[in-house]
Design a protein around this motif. Structure first.
Motif, short mmCIF file in Angstrom:
data_model
loop_
_atom_site.label_atom_id
_atom_site.label_comp_id
_atom_site.label_asym_id
_atom_site.label_seq_id
_atom_site.Cartn_x
_atom_site.Cartn_y
_atom_site.Cartn_z
N ALA A 5 -11.16 24.73 60.04
CA ALA A 5 -10.22 25.51 60.83
C ALA A 5 -8.97 24.68 61.13
CB ALA A 5 -10.86 25.96 62.14
N MET A 6 -7.83 25.37 61.24
CA MET A 6 -6.57 24.73 61.60
C MET A 6 -6.15 25.21 62.99
SD MET A 6 -5.89 22.89 58.92
CE MET A 6 -4.22 22.41 59.32
N TYR A 7 -5.91 24.25 63.89
CA TYR A 7 -5.49 24.58 65.26
C TYR A 7 -4.19 23.82 65.51
CZ TYR A 7 -6.03 25.51 70.31
OH TYR A 7 -5.87 25.94 71.61
N ALA A 8 -3.09 24.55 65.52
CA ALA A 8 -1.76 23.94 65.61
C ALA A 8 -1.18 24.13 67.00
CB ALA A 8 -0.84 24.54 64.56
N ILE A 9 -0.79 23.03 67.64
CA ILE A 9 -0.22 23.07 68.98
C ILE A 9 1.27 22.74 68.87
CG2 ILE A 9 -0.31 22.09 71.30
CD1 ILE A 9 -3.22 21.24 70.68
N ALA A 10 2.10 23.74 69.05
CA ALA A 10 3.55 23.54 68.98
C ALA A 10 4.04 23.05 70.34
CB ALA A 10 4.24 24.85 68.61
N LYS A 11 4.58 21.85 70.34
CA LYS A 11 5.04 21.23 71.59
C LYS A 11 6.54 21.49 71.75
CE LYS A 11 4.66 16.77 74.00
NZ LYS A 11 6.07 16.59 74.38
N GLU A 12 6.88 22.25 72.77
CA GLU A 12 8.27 22.63 72.97
C GLU A 12 9.11 21.41 73.36
OE1 GLU A 12 10.30 26.29 75.26
OE2 GLU A 12 9.38 24.82 76.60
N SER A 13 10.26 21.27 72.68
CA SER A 13 11.19 20.21 73.06
C SER A 13 12.59 20.81 73.15
CB SER A 13 11.14 19.06 72.06
OG SER A 13 11.50 19.51 70.76
N GLU A 14 13.35 20.77 72.05
CA GLU A 14 14.69 21.34 72.06
C GLU A 14 14.70 22.80 71.59
OE1 GLU A 14 17.08 19.60 73.41
OE2 GLU A 14 15.64 17.96 73.69
N GLY A 15 13.63 23.20 70.91
CA GLY A 15 13.59 24.55 70.33
C GLY A 15 13.08 25.59 71.29
N THR A 16 12.85 26.78 70.74
CA THR A 16 12.37 27.92 71.53
C THR A 16 11.17 28.55 70.83
OG1 THR A 16 13.79 29.49 70.38
CG2 THR A 16 14.73 28.36 72.31
N LYS A 17 10.56 29.53 71.50
CA LYS A 17 9.47 30.27 70.88
C LYS A 17 9.94 30.99 69.62
CE LYS A 17 6.30 31.13 74.71
NZ LYS A 17 5.59 32.16 75.50
N LYS A 18 11.21 31.37 69.61
CA LYS A 18 11.75 32.05 68.43
C LYS A 18 11.71 31.10 67.22
CE LYS A 18 15.89 34.36 66.67
NZ LYS A 18 17.31 34.74 66.95
N ASP A 19 12.10 29.84 67.42
CA ASP A 19 12.03 28.85 66.33
C ASP A 19 10.61 28.71 65.83
OD1 ASP A 19 14.80 28.18 66.56
OD2 ASP A 19 14.32 26.92 68.29
N TRP A 20 9.68 28.69 66.77
CA TRP A 20 8.25 28.56 66.46
C TRP A 20 7.77 29.72 65.59
CZ3 TRP A 20 4.22 30.98 69.94
CH2 TRP A 20 2.92 30.63 69.58
N MET A 21 8.06 30.94 66.04
CA MET A 21 7.61 32.12 65.31
C MET A 21 8.25 32.22 63.93
SD MET A 21 5.36 33.83 67.08
CE MET A 21 5.45 35.45 66.32
N GLU A 22 9.54 31.88 63.85
CA GLU A 22 10.24 31.96 62.56
C GLU A 22 9.67 30.97 61.55
OE1 GLU A 22 14.38 31.51 63.37
OE2 GLU A 22 14.64 33.62 64.01
N PHE A 23 9.28 29.79 62.03
CA PHE A 23 8.72 28.80 61.11
C PHE A 23 7.36 29.27 60.58
CE2 PHE A 23 6.47 25.02 59.78
CZ PHE A 23 7.45 24.30 59.10
N ILE A 24 6.51 29.78 61.47
CA ILE A 24 5.19 30.29 61.06
C ILE A 24 5.36 31.41 60.04
CG2 ILE A 24 3.11 31.48 61.86
CD1 ILE A 24 3.52 30.07 64.58
N LYS A 25 6.26 32.33 60.35
CA LYS A 25 6.48 33.48 59.46
C LYS A 25 7.09 33.02 58.14
CE LYS A 25 8.82 37.96 59.27
NZ LYS A 25 9.71 38.92 60.01
N GLY A 26 8.06 32.13 58.21
CA GLY A 26 8.76 31.68 57.02
C GLY A 26 7.87 30.93 56.05
N HIS A 27 6.82 30.27 56.55
CA HIS A 27 5.92 29.51 55.67
C HIS A 27 4.54 30.15 55.55
CE1 HIS A 27 9.04 26.51 56.62
NE2 HIS A 27 8.72 25.98 55.45
N ASN A 28 4.44 31.37 56.09
CA ASN A 28 3.21 32.17 55.93
C ASN A 28 1.96 31.40 56.37
OD1 ASN A 28 1.89 34.57 55.22
ND2 ASN A 28 1.42 33.82 53.16
#
Length: 479
Positions: free
Chosen positions: A389-412
């Motif tokens: 299983a893969m469990y990815a913890i996105a740690k917010e720094s300079e970005g936003t949740k939008k950056d997070w979602m776009e990266f997940i979607k962009g790399h499927n």
């Protein structure tokens, strides 16, 4: 009258102390330097601290002196440029003179009032003469074309080596308390008995290794602090731990405790070893070394104060120990409960899988953007079919949740469990006196990877994805 007698006694005592003069007084006359500063330093492991300086007069003479005796050891007289120096012994006798010329140091140097340094210089002259003769013989041997010449030169080299060893053995016997004798003991390595003396009468590599290790510290005493003020002790210490100790935490801890047990009789030696070990294991080379550092903290720092340890140093040790305690190799990983892309809390401990790869990352981190697609490629090619299983913890720094979602979607990356660790969540935990996930997982840089087993125990941590893959392959093969 009584007060007068008391004052008179104190005055006479003061005169007596003044009459004794300085505790150490080393007069140096060194050509060709004039009207320049020279320096008195010493070896302290791999460093060379300076403890005194003096300006030479027009005759090239200066005097190092002080009201407190110098700690005994191998000292250095540093030239004005601080790059060159010569060595001398500082033992119990600390009032003597040295006269030398840097143009011919070994042969010109004279020690007046220091028999130990006279013996040291005699040894240096002897080994210098023998060494030059042996170097010439080795060059001649390399160029020799006749067997008779090769035999003669080889014999000469062997005899010269024997002469040097005999000199040392006689020196040790005649001068058992000299610092040079201590140096010989530290430099000496065990001679493994010949094969016919091994168990069964033939060479046994295990016996040879154990014999060498068991006798490695013969005649070296950890309660003699003179040994730390030499250039040979710390390299010997490094060789012992790097080459002779089995690389696991229990073996290393056992050796550290053994050494510190003997060193506890001498505050300076204990200080040297504690500083050495803390610096070595503060930032681990191998995953299992976290347990060594935590052991050092719990046994030697958590309940003890040392006058030589600064507040900043103490804080560094305590902070590092607390960061490691929650994520020791082999222990259960700290609990994580954060919202996924739909806002639903997804506890790490509820991930049902034989193995879980946990990755801390930042959607604005360029290295993360490069690493996560590579991680997914390995996951899709190898790990997924083995129910990793893969469990990815996105740690917010300079970005936003939008950056997070776009990266997940962009790399499927939809086969992973994704959770978001906001700055607000981190602040809420810290404000409530609860360690943040960054501290609990010792996150210093991102991306950071952990590998957990089915019970969420830590199998590997903070290593590159290629090594995570190797550990997983090893575990899966074992299954």
């Amino acid at each position: 009258m009584q007060r007068l007698v008391t004052l008179l006694s104190l005055f006479l005592l003061t005169l007596a102390v003044q009459a004794q003069g300085p505790a150490y007084e080393i007069t140096i006359t060194i050509k060709p330097f004039q009207n320049q500063y020279i320096y008195l330093g010493y070896y302290y492991g791999k460093t060379k601290p300076i403890v005194d300086s003096v300006r030479l007069d027009e005759k090239g003479t200066g005097v190092f002196k002080g009201n407190k005796k110098l700690d005994q050891g191998l000292y250095l007289i540093g030239y004005p440029d601080k790059t060159n120096y010569f060595e001398l012994m500082v033992g119990a006798e600390q009032k003597f003179s040295v006269i030398t010329d840097t143009a011919n140091l070994v042969n010109s140097i004279q020690f007046i009032g220091s028999p130990e340094n006279q013996r040291f210089n005699a040894y240096q002259k002897f080994t210098n003469e023998k060494g030059m003769a042996m170097d010439k013989a080795k060059r001649d041997l390399a160029a020799a074309t006749k067997k008779a010449d090769s035999t003669r030169l080889t014999q000469f080299i062997n005899e010269t080596n024997t002469a040097i060893q005999d000199y040392r053995l006689k020196y040790v016997k005649d001068n058992p308390k000299d610092l040079l004798t201590l140096l010989f003991h530290v430099m000496k390595e065990p001679t493994v008995p010949p094969a016919d003396q091994h168990p069964g009468g033939k060479y046994d590599s295990t016996f040879a290794f154990n014999y060498f290790k068991d006798h490695f510290w013969d005649d070296v005493y950890f309660f003699d602090d003179r040994v730390v003020r030499t250039p040979v002790f710390e390299p010997k210490l490094d060789k012992y731990f790097d080459q002779l100790i089995y690389p696991n935490p229990d073996s290393v801890i056992k050796e550290i405790d053994w050494m510190l047990g003997y060193a506890s009789a001498n505050a300076e030696m204990k200080k040297f070893l504690l500083v050495k070990f803390v610096n070595r294991y503060l930032n681990q080379k191998y995953m299992w070394e976290d347990k060594v550092f935590v052991h050092l903290f719990e046994k030697h720092f958590s309940q003890q104060n040392y006058s030589w340890l600064t507040e900043r140093g103490r804080k560094t040790i305590f902070d590092r120990a607390y960061s490691l305690m929650a994520n020791l190799l082999g222990n259960p990983a700290p609990g994580v409960e954060l919202p996924d892309t739909a806002g639903k809390l997804r506890p790490l401990q509820e991930v049902n899988s034989p193995y879980t790869v946990v990755v801390f990352w930042d959607p604005t981190c360029s290295h993360c953007k490069e690493t996560l697609p590579r991680l997914d490629s390995i996951y899709q090619a190898k790990w997924k079919k083995n129910q990793v299983a893969m469990y990815a913890i996105a740690k917010e720094s300079e970005g936003t949740k939008k950056d997070w979602m776009e990266f997940i979607k962009g790399h499927n990356l939809w086969d992973w469990t994704h959770v978001y660790y906001s700055k607000q969540e981190e602040n809420n935990r810290v404000s409530a006196g609860i360690p943040g996930y960054s501290q609990l997982f010792d996150i210093i840089t991102v991306p950071t990877l952990y590998l957990l087993d089915k019970d969420k125990r830590i199998l590997a941590k903070k290593i590159p994805l290629e090594q995570i893959d190797e550990v997983l392959a090893f575990k899966l093969k074992g299954q």
